[in-house]
Scaffold this active site. Sequence first.
Site, short mmCIF file in Angstrom:
data_model
loop_
_atom_site.label_atom_id
_atom_site.label_comp_id
_atom_site.label_asym_id
_atom_site.label_seq_id
_atom_site.Cartn_x
_atom_site.Cartn_y
_atom_site.Cartn_z
N GLU A 34 -6.56 -7.26 -11.98
CA GLU A 34 -6.57 -7.09 -10.53
C GLU A 34 -7.76 -6.25 -10.06
OE1 GLU A 34 -2.35 -5.96 -10.22
OE2 GLU A 34 -1.99 -7.88 -9.24
N HIS A 52 -2.59 0.56 -7.16
CA HIS A 52 -1.79 -0.62 -6.83
C HIS A 52 -0.49 -0.54 -7.63
CE1 HIS A 52 -0.42 -4.70 -6.42
NE2 HIS A 52 -0.73 -5.03 -7.65
N HIS A 81 3.67 -2.32 -8.15
CA HIS A 81 4.68 -3.32 -7.81
C HIS A 81 5.93 -2.52 -7.46
CE1 HIS A 81 2.64 -6.79 -10.29
NE2 HIS A 81 1.82 -6.21 -9.42
N TYR A 129 4.70 11.06 8.53
CA TYR A 129 3.87 11.17 7.32
C TYR A 129 3.25 9.84 6.91
CZ TYR A 129 6.52 15.32 7.81
OH TYR A 129 7.07 16.42 8.38
N HIS A 137 4.46 -9.01 -3.50
CA HIS A 137 3.70 -8.55 -4.66
C HIS A 137 3.67 -7.02 -4.74
CE1 HIS A 137 -0.46 -8.81 -6.88
NE2 HIS A 137 0.32 -7.90 -7.40
ZN LIG Z 1 -0.16 -6.60 -8.88
#
Ligand SMILES: [Zn+2]
Length: 216
Positions: free
Chosen positions: A75, A94, A96, A121, A161
């Site tokens: 990614e 990143h 999940h 926040y 995702h």
């Molecule tokens: Zn991912």
Amino acid sequence: MTTEAALREQICLLAKSMFDRGLTGGSTGNISARTDDGGLLVSPTGTSFGQLDPGRLSRFDAMGALIDGDPPTKEMPLHTAFYDTRSTAGAVVHLHACHSVALSMMPDADADNFLPPLTPYGIMKLGKVQLLPFFMPGDAAMGEAVRGLAGKRSAVMLANHGPVVAGADVEAACNAIEELEDTARLAMLTRGLNPRMLTAAQVQNVVTKFEVPWET
Ligand SMILES: [Zn+2]
């Protein structure tokens, strides 16, 4: 100034902390940070956030060439899209993350401003979060979609995702993505319960007081 050894340790420590709290499971999630020489440290492909090895992180030079460590996450285009469009980006994370993904599936999700105004926040740390459409895993269009935002957003949510967040440094990026997941969790917890959200005036006051980039 952070030494590279300290930066490597910090990446692995914060990744493990997120893994241990269930913010991303298995071998999901990836993280990267700028080095002092303009290069990047990136979590390798197929690795778990629970077991990142500081000595095996993918190391890129300032020209984008892999010079040391294991091959990077698949990614990677998501990460470079942020660095190339946001000069202030010192780290990208990143995950999940369960509740963010759940919220991205809701039919009334607002693409321009993904997180409902539940606490100050989320607004302070993330600004407006852009919800991007679903992409097939490995689709280069994912990175292109981030580039299409021209650096205006520090945080995006990939539908079905997971979130991707850029910050000034590793700690800021991790804190911000945790805030994104916490806010999404609150949204899912209170969904259908008619929660009292911040009013438009309260949101504006937060934006003004904390100088949040918030184009309307
Ligand atoms: Zn991912």
